[in-house]
Scaffold this motif. Sequence first.
Motif: not given
Length: 465
Positions: A447-451, A440-443, A419-436
């Motif tokens: 970032r916040y809820i799980a930690p 956003g919800k996962w992110y 959530g924090w060390a990786l950039t949002r773009r890297s995460a988005e690219e690798e997860l490649a989810m069909r629905s943006p």
Amino acid sequence: MAEKRIHNQWSSRLAFMLAAIGSAVGLGNIWKFPYITGEHGGGAFVLVYLVCVALIGIPVMMAEIMLGRRGRANPINTLRTLAQEEGRSPLWAGVGWLGVFAGFIILSFYSVVAGWALAYIIEAMMGHFQGLSGETSGKLFGALTGSPERLLFWHSLFMLMTMVVVARGVRSGLERLVTWLMPLLFVLLAVLVGYAMAAGDFSRGFHYLFDVNFSEVFYRCSPEGQCTFTAEPVLVALGHAFFTLSLGMGAIMVYGSYMPKEASIAGSTLMIAVADTLVALMAGLAIFPLVFAEGLQPGAGPGLVFVTLPIAFGNMPGGQLVGTLFFLLLVFAAWSSSISLVEPAVAFLTENEHLTRPRAAGLIGITAWVLGIGSVLSFNLWSGEEYQVFGKTLFDIKDYLASNIMLPLGGLFIALFAGWALTRRSAEEELAMRSPGLFGKWYFVIRYIAPAGITLVFLNATGLI
Ligand code: PFF
């Protein structure tokens, strides 16, 4: 360049799924879930556990798979290279080390419990369950755990079995094993639930598992009737969510590193989590009706399943066969999990230290086997109070430390990294989810809820807040 680092790759998405389910479904579902649910009063604990799986387990599993697939190496290297790529500290590799240690500790007690299942294959086959009652079943189990020699023998055999598959590599060793065994286990559990409906106190077992009564779980009462609030069950539920999904120690991360690029991470994760949860709930539904019908104690501890189910096998038609098959499948489920427990360490030793897989397996197996002797003795020679710390044997301590502290801590760091060390773009690219929107919800959760959730549970359980 990146491809060179791959040791192995699953032959298909299905193979990845089966291996991940093989890792997730194991003693955690069938042995541990029922007994800790029994120790923590039932339904409210189950609910907290389910919330932990949904809110923390699933997002963290997505993060682990995503990081593994992006790093394409063992967790230590994966975290180091990804941190480097993003301009972060190489210290992140420490999370990988934490996972390797957790794997050793878990294997050193896991193998002993898997040994019980091995021993029970023989007991079932010989017809020793015939006509068992709650009392005689307890005696049969006590005779096994009371004997260091017998426990050591089965622990050694299971460790050897694990290392043979590990030495052969995930693809040839593991893929074939899980493809048809997992579905069979599922069918057999369904048969047992059916038996519990017919012969057990099904309604009481069902209500015990699903009726939510928070006061029973969160208040601990002294014999004088003084009750105080405790958040410890939440930590146990959270720890179990990690344990049962094989999260927080790099096992799923390293499996993700063998995952084909085009497979959907979110879809796979959901299926793994659902399958794992279903198996646990079915195990609960098979066991608790019998516990109540036989007048056993739900909070009896680690022996619960091994005392309860043989009664069913000993009294049902065809029980000798069903019992043998059940413990056989339980061993297979434990086998495919134990292999994943050491995969981070094996991948590290082969990739960084250039050991062959058989050598790495030998080294790891011997270390975990020696550590496991402490777990063997916890049930007999070292079971006395003079060997306990806070009322826990070495076996209990290892389980508590790994499951309730190391795995959630590993999960916390993995969430922070994704959530924090990786950039949002890297995460988005690798997860490649069909629905943006879904991304956003996962992110947000990672970032916040799980930690925040993990930190709060930690602080609360340790009495700091
Ligand atoms: N998930 C396994 C079970 O429920 O039995 C145990 C386990 C396997 C935990 C692999 C952690 C792990 F990395």
